[in-house]
Design a protein around this motif. Structure first.
Motif, PDB file in Angstrom:
ATOM      1  N   VAL A 229       0.823  -1.215   0.000  1.00 42.38           N
ATOM      2  CA  VAL A 229       0.000   0.000   0.000  1.00 42.38           C
ATOM      3  C   VAL A 229       0.857   1.266   0.000  1.00 42.38           C
ATOM      4  CG1 VAL A 229      -1.957  -1.118   1.112  1.00 42.38           C
ATOM      5  CG2 VAL A 229      -0.170  -0.059   2.525  1.00 42.38           C
ATOM      6  N   HIS A 230       2.147   1.103  -0.171  1.00 42.40           N
ATOM      7  CA  HIS A 230       3.098   2.218  -0.107  1.00 42.40           C
ATOM      8  C   HIS A 230       4.163   1.959  -1.174  1.00 42.40           C
ATOM      9  CE1 HIS A 230       6.029   4.868   2.269  1.00 42.40           C
ATOM     10  NE2 HIS A 230       6.860   4.087   1.597  1.00 42.40           N
ATOM     11  N   VAL A 231       4.375   2.956  -2.049  1.00 43.04           N
ATOM     12  CA  VAL A 231       5.337   2.784  -3.135  1.00 43.04           C
ATOM     13  C   VAL A 231       6.369   3.901  -3.081  1.00 43.04           C
ATOM     14  CG1 VAL A 231       5.687   2.708  -5.630  1.00 43.04           C
ATOM     15  CG2 VAL A 231       3.654   1.670  -4.631  1.00 43.04           C
ATOM     16  N   GLN A 232       7.648   3.514  -3.107  1.00 44.93           N
ATOM     17  CA  GLN A 232       8.736   4.487  -3.134  1.00 44.93           C
ATOM     18  C   GLN A 232       9.355   4.509  -4.538  1.00 44.93           C
ATOM     19  OE1 GLN A 232      11.606   4.007   0.013  1.00 44.93           O
ATOM     20  NE2 GLN A 232      10.044   3.950   1.625  1.00 44.93           N
ATOM     21  N   GLY A 233       9.811   5.688  -4.938  1.00 41.61           N
ATOM     22  CA  GLY A 233      10.462   5.826  -6.235  1.00 41.61           C
ATOM     23  C   GLY A 233      10.919   7.247  -6.433  1.00 41.61           C
ATOM     24  N   THR A 234      11.386   7.536  -7.637  1.00 39.30           N
ATOM     25  CA  THR A 234      11.883   8.875  -7.949  1.00 39.30           C
ATOM     26  C   THR A 234      11.266   9.362  -9.255  1.00 39.30           C
ATOM     27  OG1 THR A 234      13.801   8.043  -9.188  1.00 39.30           O
ATOM     28  CG2 THR A 234      14.100   8.422  -6.829  1.00 39.30           C
ATOM     29  N   ILE A 235      11.224  10.675  -9.415  1.00 39.69           N
ATOM     30  CA  ILE A 235      10.772  11.250 -10.673  1.00 39.69           C
ATOM     31  C   ILE A 235      11.838  10.970 -11.738  1.00 39.69           C
ATOM     32  CG2 ILE A 235      10.115  13.366 -11.869  1.00 39.69           C
ATOM     33  CD1 ILE A 235       8.144  12.408  -9.699  1.00 39.69           C
ATOM     34  N   ASN A 236      11.396  10.444 -12.852  1.00 40.26           N
ATOM     35  CA  ASN A 236      12.259  10.076 -13.989  1.00 40.26           C
ATOM     36  C   ASN A 236      13.175   8.889 -13.696  1.00 40.26           C
ATOM     37  OD1 ASN A 236      11.192  12.216 -15.550  1.00 40.26           O
ATOM     38  ND2 ASN A 236      12.650  13.641 -14.636  1.00 40.26           N
ATOM     39  N   GLY A 237      12.969   8.225 -12.550  1.00 40.30           N
ATOM     40  CA  GLY A 237      13.765   7.038 -12.249  1.00 40.30           C
ATOM     41  C   GLY A 237      15.209   7.313 -11.925  1.00 40.30           C
ATOM     42  N   VAL A 238      15.553   8.563 -11.577  1.00 43.33           N
ATOM     43  CA  VAL A 238      16.945   8.877 -11.246  1.00 43.33           C
ATOM     44  C   VAL A 238      17.345   8.163  -9.963  1.00 43.33           C
ATOM     45  CG1 VAL A 238      16.942  11.095 -12.423  1.00 43.33           C
ATOM     46  CG2 VAL A 238      16.240  10.984 -10.029  1.00 43.33           C
ATOM     47  N   GLY A 239      18.623   7.901  -9.819  1.00 48.92           N
ATOM     48  CA  GLY A 239      19.097   7.231  -8.613  1.00 48.92           C
ATOM     49  C   GLY A 239      20.419   6.540  -8.841  1.00 48.92           C
ATOM     50  N   GLU A 240      20.909   5.932  -7.791  1.00 46.96           N
ATOM     51  CA  GLU A 240      22.221   5.289  -7.833  1.00 46.96           C
ATOM     52  C   GLU A 240      22.255   4.139  -8.844  1.00 46.96           C
ATOM     53  OE1 GLU A 240      25.739   4.340  -4.650  1.00 46.96           O
ATOM     54  OE2 GLU A 240      23.721   4.739  -3.971  1.00 46.96           O
ATOM     55  N   ARG A 241      23.401   3.984  -9.490  1.00 48.53           N
ATOM     56  CA  ARG A 241      23.620   2.958 -10.516  1.00 48.53           C
ATOM     57  C   ARG A 241      22.613   3.127 -11.663  1.00 48.53           C
ATOM     58  NH1 ARG A 241      23.033   0.277  -5.875  1.00 48.53           N
ATOM     59  NH2 ARG A 241      21.273  -0.909  -6.746  1.00 48.53           N
ATOM     60  N   CYS A 242      21.678   2.189 -11.787  1.00 48.42           N
ATOM     61  CA  CYS A 242      20.699   2.246 -12.875  1.00 48.42           C
ATOM     62  C   CYS A 242      19.421   2.968 -12.470  1.00 48.42           C
ATOM     63  CB  CYS A 242      20.352   0.837 -13.342  1.00 48.42           C
ATOM     64  SG  CYS A 242      21.786  -0.106 -13.899  1.00 48.42           S
ATOM     65  N   GLY A 243      19.405   3.509 -11.273  1.00 45.81           N
ATOM     66  CA  GLY A 243      18.263   4.301 -10.842  1.00 45.81           C
ATOM     67  C   GLY A 243      17.230   3.538 -10.036  1.00 45.81           C
TER      68      GLY A 243
END
Length: 528
Positions: A225-239
């Protein structure tokens, strides 16, 4: 089932290569995320650097409408010294209503990395969560490397999240930290975890296997019931899992609601805004939000979407703030031409012969190296000329370019042009930072007396592509120029064996397009 959206662009996202945000950048993104409807914004790790500490001080002054700010950190270092632990103290001093804290749920990490026994690691998680809960904070426990830990030893992984739950954690987030799990594994493991815990579950997926979005969707399908993520999939390594894909899929494909009225039609502009602030070239092919997501090039495709867009579009692009787009190329058919003409507000002759002939003309130009799917202003000028509704406002009758350098590597570039406007010829010269810049300045200098408003137009981007690399220095080149006057942006193209001539073609089209649009708006009349 309503889904809680947790954005970690400002924390996990900034761990991506070449991504660096100032405090002001983070504050601006925070306001846009809040406006969009994100529930929780993870702002950073306050105990790790002064910049994040400054962010947490300044973010308190923002008048957010919905989002809650969250501080991120790790469990304490020693089970018997939790209250005085610098990391725990830093989290509390951030004064955020929500705290996300990660702990080791893979024995390989707790034993090798931290040198802890199972009992010590369990106590570390339990005591860290308990101290934060005692201070009245909502605690989200990120079970780091949970899926790898579960595959290695289910008993150990479950024991660690149970420790967080017994200490009062409000949410248990199962993390695929290495990003190597597959959707069927996520589904199977999450189903098993649900049988042993009563606390709500969340998902934090990385994209190392290219399935970060799929894993997030699979977790929700299994009850997260809780989803974490980033805008445009940016992030460490492959995002990280890309929220710009996760959110539309959850809403439009799976029918899930969120805790707030998500402004889904703003997601494309949000994506572009974050790219701009991060100084990253946008991914045109990104699902839902990319400029190519609803772009059609093949003639059969265009013919079909003119009848019903559903034939080649999985959703209405307006739902995500995007738009349908048709490009013209050597793959085009008559439908492409008629679509573009309608889009430009132009009326084509009723007979199909015109469209047929113009399609062949475009195809012959593209065979020579022109490319109009990235230079729509040049295409519009061509179409108008074929309709006898446009002829160039000026003509370059003579041009010369000189580039000089000496042994000290000092360079000097000069361009000399004769430009005919009406019955007059303007003879000008200009120097510049390289031959193309000198050419651009000389052309503007020649035209400014006749068309003063061209001073508003400026070069935004300049790209050169070598065509037929096997021809070496004799190869043709294609020059794409992107220009803007502050209100509008347009692109033009030129092709030649000579890069200067190709550049002059593209620059001439660019200024002709600017003059044409100003004339159509009644802004200028030719003077002199």
């Amino acid at each position: 089932m309503k889904i809680e959206l947790f954005d970690t662009t400002l924390r996990d996202g900034t761990q991506g290569e070449a991504i660096n945000l100032s405090v002001q950048d983070k504050l601006q993104i925070t306001e846009r995320l809040d406006d969009f409807g994100i529930d929780i914004i993870e702002g950073g790790w306050p105990a790790s650097n002064p910049r994040d500490e400054d962010y947490f001080r300044r973010v308190r002054k923002l008048k957010l409408q919905h989002a809650k700010i969250c501080a991120f950190g790790s469990t304490a270092r020693y089970p018997d010294k939790v209250k005085e632990d610098p990391n725990i103290q830093g989290l509390l001093k951030s004064e955020t209503p929500v705290i996300s804290i990660f702990g080791k749920t893979w024995r390989f990490h707790s034993k090798v990395s931290l040198g802890l026994t199972d009992d010590e690691n369990e106590a570390l998680i339990h005591n860290s969560v308990m101290v934060l809960r005692e201070q009245g904070r909502r605690v989200i426990f990120d079970a780091e490397h949970f899926f790898d830990g579960y595959k290695d030893d289910p008993g150990f992984a479950l024991r660690m999240i149970d420790a967080a739950g017994k200490a009062g954690a409000d949410m248990l987030v199962l993390c695929d930290t290495n990003g190597g799990s597959l959707p069927d594994e996520v589904t199977e493991i999450l189903a098993a975890v649900k049988k042993t815990v009563s606390i709500p579950l969340g998902i934090h997926a990385h994209n190392d296997g290219g399935v970060g979005v799929a894993n997030s969707i699979a977790a929700v399908a299994q009850g997260a019931v809780h989803v974490q993520g980033t805008i445009n999939g940016v992030g460490e390594r492959c995002g990280n899992a890309n929220l710009c894909s996760v959110i539309p899929n959850l809403k439009l494909k799976m029918g899930h609601d969120f805790n707030t009225d998500i402004q889904l039609n703003k997601i494309s502009s949000l994506s572009y805004f974050v790219y701009e602030v991060m100084n990253i070239v946008p991914d045109n092919r990104a699902p839902f939000v990319g400029t190519a997501a609803f772009t059609h090039k093949g003639g059969i495709h265009v013919s079909s979407i003119l009848k019903d867009r559903r034939m080649y579009e999985h959703i209405d692009p307006k739902l995500v703030g995007n738009q349908q787009h048709v490009v013209v190329s050597d793959l085009s058919g008559q439908s492409n031409i008629r679509y573009k003409a309608k889009q430009l507000g132009l009326e084509l002759p009723n007979d199909k012969e015109f469209s047929k002939n113009f399609v062949q003309y475009i195809k012959s130009l593209e065979y020579e190296g022109f490319q109009f799917d990235g230079a729509e202003a040049s295409f519009e000028l061509l179409l108008l000329a074929e309709l006898n509704e446009y002829e160039p406002f000026f003509k370059v009758t003579y041009g010369k370019s000189n580039v000089l350098f000496d042994e000290k590597s000092q360079k000097y570039a000069e361009a000399v042009l004769k430009v005919k406007v009406g019955d007059e010829i303007e003879h000008t010269a200009a120097d510049g930072n390289g031959p193309v810049n000198a050419l651009d300045k000389a052309l503007r200098k020649a035209l400014k007396r006749f068309f003063p408003d061209i001073k508003e137009a400026h070069l935004v981007d300049y790209k050169v592509r070598v065509l037929g690399e096997n021809d070496g220095t004799a190869a043709r080149v294609r020059v794409l120029v992107e220009s803007s006057d502050g209100d509008n942006t347009w692109s033009t193209v030129g092709v030649s064996e000579d890069i200067i001539e190709a550049s002059l073609q593209a620059l001439s089209d660019s200024l002709n397009y600017k003059i044409l649009k100003d004339t159509q708006r009644g802004r200028i009349a030719m003077s002199g």
